[in-house]
Each structure stands twice: as C-alpha cells, then as structure tokens.
Design a protein around this motif. Structure first.
Motif, PDB file in Angstrom:
ATOM      1  N   MET A  52      34.159  85.740  49.281  1.00 26.99           N
ATOM      2  CA  MET A  52      35.265  85.031  49.913  1.00 26.99           C
ATOM      3  C   MET A  52      35.444  85.769  51.239  1.00 26.99           C
ATOM      4  O   MET A  52      35.923  85.262  52.351  1.00 26.99           O
ATOM      5  N   THR A  71      41.565  75.289  56.620  1.00 24.06           N
ATOM      6  CA  THR A  71      40.805  74.587  55.600  1.00 24.06           C
ATOM      7  C   THR A  71      41.384  74.534  54.189  1.00 24.06           C
ATOM      8  O   THR A  71      42.018  75.556  54.045  1.00 24.06           O
ATOM      9  N   ILE A  72      41.224  73.449  53.658  1.00 20.71           N
ATOM     10  CA  ILE A  72      41.854  73.307  52.209  1.00 20.71           C
ATOM     11  C   ILE A  72      40.673  73.274  51.274  1.00 20.71           C
ATOM     12  O   ILE A  72      39.814  72.382  51.360  1.00 20.71           O
ATOM     13  N   ASN A 122      33.489  72.653  48.348  1.00 23.37           N
ATOM     14  CA  ASN A 122      33.727  71.513  48.906  1.00 23.37           C
ATOM     15  C   ASN A 122      35.349  71.731  49.759  1.00 23.37           C
ATOM     16  O   ASN A 122      36.167  72.180  48.961  1.00 23.37           O
ATOM     17  N   LEU A 166      38.732  72.329  48.143  1.00 29.47           N
ATOM     18  CA  LEU A 166      39.036  71.335  47.350  1.00 29.47           C
ATOM     19  C   LEU A 166      38.394  71.825  46.040  1.00 29.47           C
ATOM     20  O   LEU A 166      38.707  71.152  44.623  1.00 29.47           O
ATOM     21  N   GLY A 167      37.604  72.946  45.983  1.00 33.98           N
ATOM     22  CA  GLY A 167      36.957  73.274  44.722  1.00 33.98           C
ATOM     23  C   GLY A 167      35.444  74.057  44.990  1.00 33.98           C
ATOM     24  O   GLY A 167      34.981  73.491  45.790  1.00 33.98           O
ATOM     25  N   PHE A 168      34.900  74.382  43.832  1.00 35.32           N
ATOM     26  CA  PHE A 168      33.554  75.045  43.896  1.00 35.32           C
ATOM     27  C   PHE A 168      32.799  74.395  42.669  1.00 35.32           C
ATOM     28  O   PHE A 168      33.497  74.228  41.710  1.00 35.32           O
ATOM     29  N   ASP A 169      31.748  74.008  42.847  1.00 35.18           N
ATOM     30  CA  ASP A 169      30.674  73.739  41.822  1.00 35.18           C
ATOM     31  C   ASP A 169      29.512  74.653  41.688  1.00 35.18           C
ATOM     32  O   ASP A 169      29.143  75.550  42.621  1.00 35.18           O
ATOM     33  N   GLU A 170      28.992  74.824  40.598  1.00 31.64           N
ATOM     34  CA  GLU A 170      27.563  75.405  40.214  1.00 31.64           C
ATOM     35  C   GLU A 170      27.680  76.853  40.710  1.00 31.64           C
ATOM     36  O   GLU A 170      26.941  77.481  41.382  1.00 31.64           O
ATOM     37  N   LEU A 171      28.845  77.506  40.301  1.00 37.17           N
ATOM     38  CA  LEU A 171      28.974  78.890  40.433  1.00 37.17           C
ATOM     39  C   LEU A 171      27.951  79.771  39.586  1.00 37.17           C
ATOM     40  O   LEU A 171      28.144  79.774  38.311  1.00 37.17           O
ATOM     41  N   ALA A 203      32.449  87.019  43.491  1.00 38.87           N
ATOM     42  CA  ALA A 203      33.051  85.908  44.053  1.00 38.87           C
ATOM     43  C   ALA A 203      33.926  86.282  45.304  1.00 38.87           C
ATOM     44  O   ALA A 203      34.223  85.501  46.320  1.00 38.87           O
ATOM     45  N   ALA A 204      34.797  87.111  44.947  1.00 40.06           N
ATOM     46  CA  ALA A 204      35.969  87.474  45.729  1.00 40.06           C
ATOM     47  C   ALA A 204      35.585  88.242  46.989  1.00 40.06           C
ATOM     48  O   ALA A 204      35.925  88.120  48.323  1.00 40.06           O
TER      49      ALA A 204
END
Lengths: 154, 154
Positions: free
Chosen positions: A67, A81-82, A142, A84-89, A63-64
């Motif tokens: 990024m 960019t802000i 997101n 908001l979060g991540f889904d379905e990792l 994941a890092a």
C-alpha cells in the motif's frame, strides 16, 4: 506524482514504478508484535526452527508495504480513490529482512459505473516483487476512479 | 487458547470470540503515516472536508487489527497454520477512532488436502464488527491446518 483519472486507464496497461522499499528487521518485528505475534514473525531462533527456516514478515506487513508503494507511485489515480476491495490476495513467497520491494500494476478492466455516472470502475492486478524478481504478493484491486470530465465541470 | 486441528472444524461452525480491540486515534494515524498516507487517514480537518466526514482508518489497518484479533482468538488452528491467501476482502463501513472491534468466523468449507495428506484445507469467512454491530470488514480466508492424527504420530 501526476494524478490519474478514469480516462487515463486502459486494459493491458502495465506500470512499473521505480520506487523501492527496504524491509528492516526491526520494523518487521515491530509490526508482528502489534498485529501478528506468531513466533516465525517475532523471534529469529524460533523462526529458524520453523518450516520457514528464518524470520519472515507477516503477510499483512507485505500488504501494508505494498500500500505504501501504491501511494508513492505514479499510477495512483486522482484523489480520492475509493477502494471497493481486494480479491485473490496471495503471498507465494515470504518477505524476509533485507528484502527490497517494488510493485507492478496491470489494468485488467476499466468501465463506467452504472450507479455513479461520474465515476469509473477500475480492476487491476498489483504484483509485489523482491530484489530477486520473485513475486511476494499478488492481489486484484477494485477501485472507483473519478472521471476527468465531471471533475472539471465542478 | 486451545489449538485446533483439522478434525475440530466443521462446515457451518460459527465462533464469536469475546476479545475486543479499541481503536486509538494516535495508532490509527501512526499506521497511516507509515503505510497509507492519505489525507482522510492522517489529518482530522482534511478528513472532515472529505466524503468520509471525519478521520477513518486505512483498510489495511482494519485488516491488521483483524489479524490481531484472530491471533488472540480460540478459533486459531494448531500452529503453524499456513495462510494460503484471502479472497473478497471488503471494507463496507470505515473504522473510526474510538471504535471497538470484534470478529466472528464461520467455517465455509473443510476438506483434506490432496497434495499434502497430513493437512486439511480450511475456508472460512471472517467478519469484523464495530461496537454498533456494523460489519467493517469481511474476508474469506484459506488456510492449511494440520491433522491431529499425523501430528500425534510424529
């Protein structure tokens, strides 16, 4: 790197940056020592005896690294960019030392924010591939992205 | 650390390990340099001028620190736990240098795996708190955990 605004995104856009990141064994182990000290992330012999058959990266290292690839890619939106979060990792296949990673991004949804009229909501799928073209990570991101128009009015 | 099997989990269980991790400024910046080199993660002056008003950790650093707390906690299941992935990863409040992090876990669902009869599926919410009791990360974890019975039969 050209920065991107709300107006530059459209559903279905796919971006495949050329940038590659090579996974070194020492860095993979150093990350695991600091954040995820499990035997199959740390020790080659223990890893060979595990169900993974060899040393694998912590999913959080994958994941890092992803990024890092995002920050170096042309599809990065206009700062800041802000997230908001991540889904379905998901990590369908482990990353191993010597792998070479790249990412692809697909815009899933883009809409104006109701609560923040000078920003848009961007939903995109980010896939991370190894050198064999296998998906080693998928995630839905997101983000809030600024509108060009309001930024220029400042 | 006592290892936990499928049989040890029940919906609604809440575990709050005592372990704390302190967030050092140098480590926070070192992580950002390697994986998320954005000004508000790297540079105090730039961060003060940003919407965050000061240096904040990369969300992926918060996630990695949370993983460290998980590996050091008594609610870790019997090795090897296989992470199936994470959902709803959110960072409602940023982590800052000097913060002290701890985690809490709540079991949301636990069921036998249909495809792997010697394993169970565990879904849990992991919250990461700062020293003021604010949630700095929340995430839903999906894991495969071994059944005690089948392990003993080996």
């Amino acid at each position: 790197m050209s920065e991107r605004f709300f107006e530059d995104f459209a559903v279905g856009q796919v971006l495949a940056p050329k940038r590659r990141l090579w996974v070194g064994k020492d860095e993979l182990i150093a990350f695991a020592k600091q954040f995820d000290p499990q035997p199959f992330h740390l020790d080659e012999l223990a890893a060979r005896k595990s169900i993974f058959g060899g040393l694998i990266a912590s999913g959080w290292y994958t994941a890092a690294m992803t990024m890092r690839l995002v920050t170096e890619s042309e599809f990065r939106s206009a700062a800041p960019t802000i997230g908001l979060g991540f889904d379905e990792l998901r990590w369908p296949i482990p990353v191993r030392p010597g792998d070479e990673l790249r990412i692809e991004s697909e815009v899933l949804d883009v809409r104006l924010s109701k609560s923040r009229p000078n920003q848009g909501l961007l939903k995109s799928r980010i896939l991370t591939f190894n050198q064999q073209g296998q998906v080693v990570q998928r995630v839905v991101a997101n983000e809030l992205v600024p509108r060009r128009s309001t930024l220029e009015r400042r």
